[in-house]
Design a protein around this motif. Structure first.
Motif: not given
Lengths: 175, 99
Positions: B64-80
């Motif tokens: 879950i920690i790994g998936v959360a890191a991936a999720e934040v990376g992609v999520g913030l790229a989309m927000v940007l």
């Protein structure tokens, strides 16, 4: 069951007090994350919650996960968040436009869900205790599990991480 | 220690995170609330892992920690990306897909 979460039960007084203090810090930090008017303050409160979670993991005897939590969340994810906050040019200071117009609707939803969850948990687990002599899980056990029964999910996770890295670069680059 | 201590703490954090997802308008704040939810789940996994003396909970928490890191990376790229196109990351203004 004694529904008092913070009450020390007869044995392991020190652990219970430690749990209570850390839990209080975590809940206060979480409330600040969702109510703060300042984006940077919310991010720093999130650090408090994540570090508290790592402390709880140590209390539960899961040192490897605790260290991973610190490295990944407090180290990497928080830096990403602060980058996100600054790249989207959040005002440094109070902001009035962070909440939805009908934000209060979230309160009954959250309270209802908390009520149901708490009722189920208190009814289901009653006075069940964690084993007092819980030996800490050695990293070797986790690696045996990750490279043994959980190998396929592990490889899938590596694929997800590669896809996230490539996807992040593709989405965020300027051309 | 009662196992319920940890499970109830997880439940409280989960509900606070759900409130944040519902109430926040800023996309970055919604991502932070999602992190709260993921962490409460992790807490439950570790508590059950210790309760049953089984290592699988720890393994899943690491995943879950790994998936959360991936999720934040992609999520913030989309927000940007959204910010670059619209000069705003207020979620209630993203209404093009409304039917």
């Amino acid at each position: 069951m004694s529904a008092v979460i913070l009450a020390a039960d007869d044995i392991q007084v020190a652990q219970n007090i430690g749990f209570g203090i850390i839990a209080a810090i975590m809940v206060i930090g979480a409330l600040k994350v969702v109510t703060s008017k300042n984006v940077v303050h919310a991010a720093l409160s999130l650090v408090l919650v994540l570090s508290g979670a790592a402390a709880q993991y140590i209390l539960l005897g899961a040192e490897f996960v605790a260290v991973s939590q610190i490295l990944v969340y407090v180290g990497a994810v928080m830096v990403l968040f602060l980058f996100g906050v600054m790249l989207t040019r959040a005002k440094l200071g109070k902001e009035t436009d962070l909440d939805q117009p009908k934000a209060w609707l979230g309160v009954p939803v959250a309270l209802l869900m908390l009520g149901v969850l708490a009722w189920v948990l208190i009814d289901g687990f009653q006075d069940e205790r964690l084993p007092a002599d819980a030996t800490s899980k050695a990293a070797v056990e986790i690696s045996d599990s990750v490279l043994g029964p959980a190998l396929v999910p592990f490889l899938a996770l590596t694929f997800v991480l590669v896809a996230a890295v490539i996807g992040g670069i593709v989405l965020a680059r300027k051309d | 220690m009662l196992v319920n201590n940890f499970l109830l703490l997880g439940a409280v954090l989960f509900c606070i995170g759900v409130y944040g997802v519902i109430a926040r308008k800023n996309a970055v704040m919604v991502l932070m609330s999602i992190e709260l939810i993921l962490n409460s789940v992790n807490l439950n996994f570790i508590a059950f892992s210790t309760l049953h003396g089984n290592i699988d909970g720890n393994t899943l928490a690491l995943f879950i920690i790994g998936v959360a890191a991936a999720e934040v990376g992609v999520g913030l790229a989309m927000v940007l990306l959204i910010f670059r196109n619209r000069k705003s990351i207020a979620l209630d203004e993203l209404s093009e897909m409304k039917g």
